[in-house]
Each structure stands twice: as C-alpha cells, then as structure tokens.
Design an enzyme around this catalytic site. Structure first.
Site, PDB file in Angstrom:
ATOM      1  N   ARG A 125       5.845   7.867  -2.829  1.00  0.00           N
ATOM      2  CA  ARG A 125       4.894   8.086  -1.733  1.00  0.00           C
ATOM      3  C   ARG A 125       5.454   9.069  -0.713  1.00  0.00           C
ATOM      4  O   ARG A 125       4.745   9.590   0.125  1.00  0.00           O
ATOM      5  CB  ARG A 125       4.555   6.771  -0.992  1.00  0.00           C
ATOM      6  CG  ARG A 125       3.881   5.671  -1.792  1.00  0.00           C
ATOM      7  CD  ARG A 125       2.682   6.147  -2.524  1.00  0.00           C
ATOM      8  NE  ARG A 125       3.028   6.445  -3.916  1.00  0.00           N
ATOM      9  CZ  ARG A 125       2.300   7.209  -4.706  1.00  0.00           C
ATOM     10  NH1 ARG A 125       1.202   7.766  -4.280  1.00  0.00           N
ATOM     11  NH2 ARG A 125       2.673   7.450  -5.953  1.00  0.00           N
ATOM     12  N   LYS A 133      -2.910  14.693  -9.999  1.00  0.00           N
ATOM     13  CA  LYS A 133      -3.961  14.089 -10.833  1.00  0.00           C
ATOM     14  C   LYS A 133      -5.259  13.926 -10.046  1.00  0.00           C
ATOM     15  O   LYS A 133      -6.328  14.319 -10.505  1.00  0.00           O
ATOM     16  CB  LYS A 133      -3.506  12.718 -11.360  1.00  0.00           C
ATOM     17  CG  LYS A 133      -2.346  12.767 -12.308  1.00  0.00           C
ATOM     18  CD  LYS A 133      -2.020  11.389 -12.861  1.00  0.00           C
ATOM     19  CE  LYS A 133      -1.555  10.427 -11.788  1.00  0.00           C
ATOM     20  NZ  LYS A 133      -0.302  10.813 -11.116  1.00  0.00           N
ATOM     21  N   THR A 134      -5.125  13.335  -8.872  1.00  0.00           N
ATOM     22  CA  THR A 134      -6.322  13.111  -8.075  1.00  0.00           C
ATOM     23  C   THR A 134      -6.929  14.449  -7.662  1.00  0.00           C
ATOM     24  O   THR A 134      -8.149  14.629  -7.645  1.00  0.00           O
ATOM     25  CB  THR A 134      -5.986  12.238  -6.853  1.00  0.00           C
ATOM     26  OG1 THR A 134      -5.362  11.047  -7.314  1.00  0.00           O
ATOM     27  CG2 THR A 134      -7.228  11.880  -6.062  1.00  0.00           C
ATOM     28  N   GLN A 193       2.936   3.831 -13.220  1.00  0.00           N
ATOM     29  CA  GLN A 193       2.441   3.270 -11.963  1.00  0.00           C
ATOM     30  C   GLN A 193       1.507   2.091 -12.201  1.00  0.00           C
ATOM     31  O   GLN A 193       0.678   1.765 -11.353  1.00  0.00           O
ATOM     32  CB  GLN A 193       1.720   4.346 -11.142  1.00  0.00           C
ATOM     33  CG  GLN A 193       2.649   5.457 -10.690  1.00  0.00           C
ATOM     34  CD  GLN A 193       1.944   6.415  -9.733  1.00  0.00           C
ATOM     35  OE1 GLN A 193       1.600   6.064  -8.620  1.00  0.00           O
ATOM     36  NE2 GLN A 193       1.736   7.634 -10.186  1.00  0.00           N
ATOM     37  N   ASP A 219      -9.940   7.575 -11.925  1.00  0.00           N
ATOM     38  CA  ASP A 219      -8.584   7.726 -11.386  1.00  0.00           C
ATOM     39  C   ASP A 219      -7.828   6.412 -11.567  1.00  0.00           C
ATOM     40  O   ASP A 219      -8.436   5.360 -11.687  1.00  0.00           O
ATOM     41  CB  ASP A 219      -8.683   8.079  -9.885  1.00  0.00           C
ATOM     42  CG  ASP A 219      -7.408   8.750  -9.366  1.00  0.00           C
ATOM     43  OD1 ASP A 219      -6.443   8.909 -10.149  1.00  0.00           O
ATOM     44  OD2 ASP A 219      -7.382   9.127  -8.176  1.00  0.00           O
ATOM     45  N   GLU A 220      -6.503   6.472 -11.567  1.00  0.00           N
ATOM     46  CA  GLU A 220      -5.653   5.276 -11.666  1.00  0.00           C
ATOM     47  C   GLU A 220      -6.052   4.399 -12.864  1.00  0.00           C
ATOM     48  O   GLU A 220      -6.159   3.180 -12.754  1.00  0.00           O
ATOM     49  CB  GLU A 220      -5.746   4.432 -10.378  1.00  0.00           C
ATOM     50  CG  GLU A 220      -5.488   5.203  -9.092  1.00  0.00           C
ATOM     51  CD  GLU A 220      -4.004   5.315  -8.738  1.00  0.00           C
ATOM     52  OE1 GLU A 220      -3.155   4.870  -9.540  1.00  0.00           O
ATOM     53  OE2 GLU A 220      -3.706   5.879  -7.679  1.00  0.00           O
TER      54      GLU A 220
HETATM   55  P1  ATP Z   1      -0.382   9.737  -7.508  1.00  0.00           P
HETATM   56  O1  ATP Z   1       0.127   9.492  -8.890  1.00  0.00           O
HETATM   57  O2  ATP Z   1       0.589   9.291  -6.486  1.00  0.00           O
HETATM   58  O3  ATP Z   1      -1.772   9.265  -7.309  1.00  0.00           O
HETATM   59  P2  ATP Z   1      -1.415  12.390  -7.925  1.00  0.00           P
HETATM   60  O4  ATP Z   1      -0.916  12.830  -9.243  1.00  0.00           O
HETATM   61  O5  ATP Z   1      -2.793  11.897  -7.848  1.00  0.00           O
HETATM   62  O6  ATP Z   1      -0.390  11.338  -7.319  1.00  0.00           O
HETATM   63  P3  ATP Z   1      -2.180  14.144  -5.797  1.00  0.00           P
HETATM   64  O7  ATP Z   1      -2.307  13.121  -4.739  1.00  0.00           O
HETATM   65  O8  ATP Z   1      -3.401  14.709  -6.389  1.00  0.00           O
HETATM   66  O9  ATP Z   1      -1.199  13.602  -6.932  1.00  0.00           O
HETATM   67  O10 ATP Z   1      -1.289  15.339  -5.276  1.00  0.00           O
HETATM   68  C1  ATP Z   1      -0.053  15.136  -4.618  1.00  0.00           C
HETATM   69  C2  ATP Z   1       0.127  16.157  -3.493  1.00  0.00           C
HETATM   70  O11 ATP Z   1       0.391  17.442  -4.032  1.00  0.00           O
HETATM   71  C3  ATP Z   1      -1.093  16.307  -2.642  1.00  0.00           C
HETATM   72  O12 ATP Z   1      -0.704  16.507  -1.312  1.00  0.00           O
HETATM   73  C4  ATP Z   1      -1.772  17.526  -3.217  1.00  0.00           C
HETATM   74  O13 ATP Z   1      -2.570  18.153  -2.264  1.00  0.00           O
HETATM   75  C5  ATP Z   1      -0.575  18.382  -3.587  1.00  0.00           C
HETATM   76  N1  ATP Z   1      -0.858  19.313  -4.696  1.00  0.00           N
HETATM   77  C6  ATP Z   1      -1.245  18.985  -5.939  1.00  0.00           C
HETATM   78  N2  ATP Z   1      -1.393  20.074  -6.707  1.00  0.00           N
HETATM   79  C7  ATP Z   1      -1.077  21.140  -5.938  1.00  0.00           C
HETATM   80  C8  ATP Z   1      -1.048  22.564  -6.146  1.00  0.00           C
HETATM   81  N3  ATP Z   1      -1.350  23.098  -7.317  1.00  0.00           N
HETATM   82  N4  ATP Z   1      -0.674  23.326  -5.113  1.00  0.00           N
HETATM   83  C9  ATP Z   1      -0.359  22.776  -3.921  1.00  0.00           C
HETATM   84  N5  ATP Z   1      -0.379  21.467  -3.656  1.00  0.00           N
HETATM   85  C10 ATP Z   1      -0.734  20.638  -4.645  1.00  0.00           C
HETATM   86 MG    MG Z   2      -3.610  10.040  -7.285  1.00  0.00          MG
END
Ligand code: ATP
Ligand code: MG
Length: 734
Positions: free
Chosen positions: A613, A36-37, A252, A221-222
């Site tokens: 995490r 997402k981020t 979350q 975000d969040e």
């Molecule tokens: P959270 O809900 O914990 O905030 P999130 O959904 O924001 O998580 P991110 O932090 O953006 O998730 O991504 C999680 C991990 O996966 C990061 O290390 C990111 O770099 C990696 N990642 C996300 N998408 C891809 C992709 N398409 N290819 C490779 N790595 C990815």
């Molecule tokens: Mg995130």
C-alpha cells in the site's frame, strides 16, 4: 481519435494491450500496484469511446463500496458524464440488488422487497426458535444465521443440505422456515441477493436474454476474492457472448475465511480455454526498497501462480523498523513520525496506520488524540463508540449513578432479560409523570404493586442484579470493576454466543477496554482532573468516564486526517506513508494461523497487501511488551520480519538507533526470529504433526536453530503454543 491517443498515453505497452484487447476473455494477472485497476478503468473508457459500446453495456464489479465510488470517479474523469450514465459499476451486492429491483416479479419478490442486515436476520431466527420451542440458551441464533449465510454463499438451499449431525438437521429446518418467512414478507439478506439473482438467471430465459443482450462487457476487479456463488453468477451472466475482463492477484487473496477462493482464477482459465492472460510487471506505486521487501516476503509462500514485479522509481528511503519498549511507546513513535511528516509538508491523509485486528486501534486512537492529531477510522467504528464498549461503560455509569437514564436504557434489556416493551413503556411514563429517573420509576412501580407479577419480577431481578454487582465492585479499582461488570452482567456470555470473527473481536475489545481502564488508573494516580464547572477534583472513575465520552466526540471534522484501518480494508488503496504496527507473532501473523500452514500463507498475503500500500515510506513497528487481554505479554517479533531483506531495513529501537555498522543487537534479535526451516530433513518441519507424552498432539509452527540447538514451536491441541528443544523433547512424528 485525439481523445483515444490521450486515453492510452497514460498506459505502458502491456497495459495498453490489456485495455484494448479484442479477445473475448482476458485475465490480467499481476502484482500489487502494477496498474490493474487503472487498466480496468481505461478499458471501460476505451470500449465506450473507441469501440462505441453504449455505456449501458458495462457491468463492472469491485470489492468494496469505497472502491466502487473511486472507480466511478475515475471513469467519469476519463469519459465524461454523458458516457458514464447508464453504466453499472458497483459491488456484487449493489449490482445484484439493482437487477432484482428491475426483475422483482420474475424473481418472485414483491416490488417493495426489503434488505435485512445480520441483526434483523438473527431476530427472525430467534422468532423461529420460539415457535419451534428451541432453547435459546442451548442453541445460538447467531451461529444459525452464520450457517445459513455460508450455505447461501455456496449456492445451497435448505432442501439441498445433507445434514451431517443433529445440529445440522436442526439448522436445516430453521433455514427452511427462515426462508419461508423471508419470502412471505419480502425480506432479502445479503447472501440471498447473489443466490437469488443466480437462480433467476438459471430459471428465466427472458431475463437471461436481457442480460446477455445488455451487458456485453463484464469487468471484475479483485477477482481473487470472489466466492463460489459469485463465480457461478459471473458464468451465467457471461453466457457465450459477453466480453469478460478479470483482473486479480492471487498473492492478494485474503478473504478465504469468508468463502473466497483464489482458485477461481485457475477455474476461469479452465472454463474458458481461449482466455488470454496478460501480465503486468512494472509497479508504479512504490519505491524499490518497498517493492523488494514485498517480493521477498511473498516468495516464501508455496502456493503461488508466480509473478515478477519491478519498478523504475529509485530505491527511496529504507524501510523503518521500530522496536518499541511497549505498545504505548510504539504508538507514540508512530504519532511522532506522522507529526514529522506533517511538518515536512505531507497531508495527514497521506499517512495510513494499518493493523491486523480492530482491537489494536484503541491505543493508537488514544495516542493520536493526546498528540492532537486528527484521525479517521475507515471501515470501522471508533473504539469508545463500539457497541460492546459502550454497553460495558453504560453498566459502569449506571452502577455509580442510578439516575443516568441513557445508561439505564442501554443496560436494562441487553443482554435480554425478558422485560417486555409494555413494561418498559410503563417505566418511562411513570418517570415522565413524576419527573424521576427510570431507575426510581422502577422502584415506584414495584413498591406500589402497579405491575403484574411477571413484569414486577423482571424489573426487580434487574435491580437486584445491579445491587449485587455494585456490592462486588464498590471497593475495587475501575479496571477491576469493569472486568467484574463484564463477567457478572451477562455481557460476556452474550458475546460469547456470537459466532465467528465478529463475536471474537467484541470479546477482544472488551478485554481491551479493561486494559485501557487499567492504564488510565495508573496514570490517573499522578494527574488530578478537575470538574470544569465546580473546579472540584474528579475521582478516577469520574475522570475515566469523562475521558471516554470526550474521546467519542468527534474532535475534528474529517477533512485531512490520518487514516486508520485494518489490513483487510486497505486492499486496493495506496498512501505515501504507511505504518504497519504490531508486527509480533500472535498478533500478525495472528494466533490462529500458528496452527495452520494455509492460514499462515494467507496472513503472509495480508502482509504483502499491507506493504504494497506504501508509495514512498514504509514504517514497521512492534512492541517488546504488550498489554493484551489484561496481561502483559512478550511476543516474539513477527516471523515476517525475518523474511524481509535486511539491507532494506533501518532498525531503530527504543534503546536508541542501531547503526548499520553495529548490527550485533540486530543479529541477537534475529536469533529470536523463528527462521524458516531449511536444515537437513529430519522430519521436523513446519506443519508436521507431533506427539509429546505430556502435552499430547500438536503441530509444528516454527523451527529455530540447528542440530542439538534446534527448537520447535509447537501448537498443542490442548496445551497452547510452546517452544521445545527438539533433542530433549522426545517427540514422536505423526
Ligand atoms: P492493487 O493490486 O493494489 O489493487 P493495482 O494493480 O490495481 O494495485 P493501480 O491502483 O491501478 O494498481 O495503480 C497503482 C498506482 O500506479 C496508481 O497510483 C496508478 O495511478 C499508478 N499507475 C499505474 N499505471 C501507471 C502508468 N502506466 N503510468 C503512471 N502511473 C501509473
Ligand atoms: Mg487495484
């Protein structure tokens, strides 16, 4: 175009879809680690590079300063500095502050307005108390400050309050007066930042026009942790024109205790019916063992929007579950594991230890220090540097060494004893003049009648109190001394008045300090510490004080160190090796959630945040015996453990490893797990209110066993939490 391709190559199809959508309103609703981020960051780059929006059009909100800094870095890396300049990326507080600086005149603020923190806020309120002749002992200024902030977070001004009781009538008056003073002096508290900005946008067409014209792209975000006034502010900023992307995960949502509301996700969908909802289902962060555990756990929650998460990465290692003999054993196990990881090539900073409450860090800190492992506490202060801990230790020091001026300064007027700054200045100058300690200066001033009667009384009262405490504690072991000091000096009463989580955590830390001293006392019996200068052995007291001040010194610079933090502050972050400690009922989930099913679900979301995490390895641990509030307690294993898939777990106990072929012990263990009720519906369910003829009214918080063996754990309103056999307890369902 080259650049654009490379921009998108790091995203999967759904992520690309989200990052490049032309829809005006988009929600990315997806589980942890699904990117997402990452999508948000790439979308910002996409908007600037491909869509040619100016960087000034970006208004991006994150939850913490750390997250904001990380996001800024990631965006810069993608778009380069020239694009990045002019973007607004920050927290709600940071961004509204910036807006109010720009439009201070329109917001009716002096251009040099000042931010004030909670402590300033309380000081101001105390001033109003005095003006209104309100008894400070009877009414808590801190509670009043918390009330005012909570109102502001709901968008409520003093005049909008409809008081429900006499207390609220008074709080309303104080809120009003407080605001008048703040406005006059140009003070802004944190909740005022957001409310003031919101009101400014409601009132001032020009400013609103400016915002609409400028911030064409709003990204948050969040989002599951936004509160009411933040949501309204977002609506105002959006108008009809801005493009909005919201990313969040209802699973979350962990800040409802601060007014956040995951329902804002649904609200947004209702308010903007054209919203496109994009779901991301591939998790890129964790191994499938870790992810399965997280999925299975969160599936127990009833109030969910529902999501799937899968991963292509392999099973990975099993989740390690360590059952320690006691809390020290548990902490040592964690430290050893980290040592092992480091020997095998992992950085210390790839290891995070997560805990439910700040007070749990002390034992981990002690153990890491002893093991010589560098650590850093994120979002909090090291145990022996915490205000309340330092204060209690200052009293201990001063009692045994009247000449310790630092300790004297810390203790003399905390809690407040009405000794004014003029009096204290006199004491300081006499001390300086005669080259004596502050304590002795007090004595001199009193004996020479050099002060007014009132000043004299204040000082001699303090000295008398110290003598009184000293008589009581002199012959006691150090931990009892600390306990008595906390109770007799007024420290306890002072922190009892501090409302909410903070006050509570200060009290917990004080109890934890007493435990630490007790442990030290018992271990010191076997070790003689020598004074480094004289070579003479130190008394237990001296060694304890030496130990605590040594501890608070930074042993290592903060380069590569183990990361310690609460589960709350771990949101959004990721680590190769995650350790979640203290998985015991009463700790995690915490005591308060035992009585409230909604709170329990929030605790479960917190567990979900914690588990997700971890990238490669997850270690869960608990202690069979834990020193808590100065007592040894046996807690049941956290009910969350019984909600994890058994196959993904590798359990080790202090009694030795448990082979997967021999799970008897584990099964015995599982019997102790409070299982979720899935039996025939006889009315005894989680959350059900019952009446017991001796213990009174209570709520069922756990069910275990079936038929005549069925037991219920009941949180009684007045009698605490008890396990009762349903058949024998003669309960009445309410
Ligand atoms: P959270 O809900 O914990 O905030 P999130 O959904 O924001 O998580 P991110 O932090 O953006 O998730 O991504 C999680 C991990 O996966 C990061 O290390 C990111 O770099 C990696 N990642 C996300 N998408 C891809 C992709 N398409 N290819 C490779 N790595 C990815
Ligand atoms: Mg995130």
């Amino acid at each position: 175009m080259e650049m654009n391709k490379s921009l998108l190559k790091d995203l999967n199809a759904e992520q690309q879809n989200a990052a490049t959508t032309d829809n005006q309103y988009t929600i990315v609703l997806a589980g942890a680690g699904s990117g997402k981020t990452r999508v948000l960051v790439h979308r910002i780059a996409w908007l600037c590079i491909e869509k040619q929006y100016s960087s000034g059009s970006i208004f991006a909100v994150t939850f913490t300063n750390k997250a904001a800094a990380e996001m800024q870095e990631r965006i810069q890396a993608l778009v380069g500095e020239s694009y990045f300049n002019g973007m607004w990326v920050g927290t709600f507080h940071g961004l509204t502050h910036r807006l109010l600086r720009m439009f201070s005149e329109q917001a009716k603020l002096p251009p040099n307005f000042q931010l004030i923190d909670t402590e300033d806020q309380v000081r101001l309120i105390k001033r109003i108390f005095r003006e209104l002749k309100i008894d400070e002992k009877q009414w808590s200024a801190k509670q009043c400050a918390a009330f005012i902030s909570a109102q502001k977070e709901k968008g409520i001004r003093a005049e909008d309050i409809v008081p429900e009781d006499p207390k609220q009538v008074m709080w309303q008056t104080i809120y009003h007066d407080y605001q008048v003073i703040c406005d006059k002096l140009g003070y802004l508290d944190f909740s005022e930042l957001i409310l003031r900005t919101y009101e400014l946008l409601c009132r001032d067409e020009e400013v609103l026009k400016y915002c609409h014209h400028r911030f064409c792209n709003i990204l948050i975000d969040e989002f599951q942790d936004t509160n009411k006034i933040q949501y309204r502010l977002l609506q105002k900023l959006t108008g009809n024109t801005a493009n909005v992307m919201i990313v969040g995960d209802d699973d979350q949502s962990i800040y409802s205790w601060r007014g956040a509301n995951a329902d804002n996700l649904q609200l947004f969908i209702n308010d903007y019916p054209e919203t496109e909802i994009i779901r991301l289902e591939q998790n890129y962060r964790s191994t499938s063992n870790i992810l399965d555990a997280a999925n299975k756990l969160i599936a127990q929650n009833t109030k969910r929007l529902g999501k799937n998460l899968w991963t292509e990465s392999g099973d990975g290692e099993q989740i390690l579950l360590y059952v320690g003999y006691n809390d020290v054993d548990e902490a040592r196990f964690v430290a050893n594991q980290i040592k092992k990881r480091h020997q095998e090539g992992d950085n210390y900073s790839s290891c995070a230890i997560l805990y439910r409450s700040n007070m749990q860090s002390r034992i981990l800190e002690d153990t890491l220090l002893q093991a010589g492992l560098p650590y850093q506490i994120y979002g909090s202060i090291r145990f022996y540097e915490r205000q309340e801990v330092k204060l209690a230790l200052a009293y201990l020091r001063l009692l045994h060494d009247h000449n310790n001026d630092m300790a004297f300064e810390a203790a003399i007027n905390t809690p407040t004893r009405g000794i004014g700054s003029i009096t204290l200045d006199r004491v300081r100058s006499v001390a300086k003049q005669h080259g004596i300690s502050l304590w002795d200066a007090c004595l001199t001033l009193i004996q020479t009648n050099a002060l007014s009667e009132r000043q004299c009384l204040g000082l001699s009262r303090f000295l008398d109190l110290m003598e009184f405490i000293f008589d009581k504690v002199e012959s006691q072991p150090i931990y009892k001394q600390l306990d008595l000091i906390i109770k007799l000096s007024g420290i306890l009463q002072m922190y009892e008045q501090e409302p909410g989580i903070k006050g509570q955590s200060r009290l917990e830390n004080l109890e934890e300090l007493v435990s630490a001293a007790e442990q030290f006392y018992h271990s010191a019996e076997n070790t003689v510490i020598e004074d480094s200068k004289t070579g003479k052995p130190l008394t237990v007291l001296e060694s304890f004080l030496a130990y605590t001040s040594l501890e608070s010194r930074d042993l290592v610079n903060e380069q590569d160190s183990v990361q310690l933090m609460t589960l709350h502050s771990a949101k959004g972050l990721e680590f190769d090796n995650v350790f979640i400690v203290g998985l015991e009922d009463g700790i995690f989930p915490d005591q308060r959630s035992a009585q409230d099913v909604e709170k329990l679900e929030e605790e479960r979301r917190l567990a979900y945040v914690g588990i997700t995490r971890a990238r490669k390895r997850l270690t869960l641990s608990l202690a069979e015996i834990r020193r808590l509030y100065g007592r040894e307690e046996r807690n049941l294993p956290s009910r969350f453990l019984s909600e994890l898939p058994v196959d993904a777990l590798n359990q080790i106990s202090h009694r030795g490893a448990i082979k997967s072929s021999d799970r008897n012990e584990y099964r015995d263990y599982k019997k102790a797990y409070p299982k979720k009720a899935r039996q025939i519906d006889d009315g005894y369910k989680l959350g059900r209110k019952v009446l017991h003829n001796r213990f009174g009214e209570g709520t069922i918080v756990c069910i275990d066993g079936e038929g005549e063996h069925k037991r219920a754990q009941i949180a009684f309103v007045n009698e605490g939490v008890k396990w009762l056999v349903v058949k024998l307890a003669n309960l009445t369902l309410l």
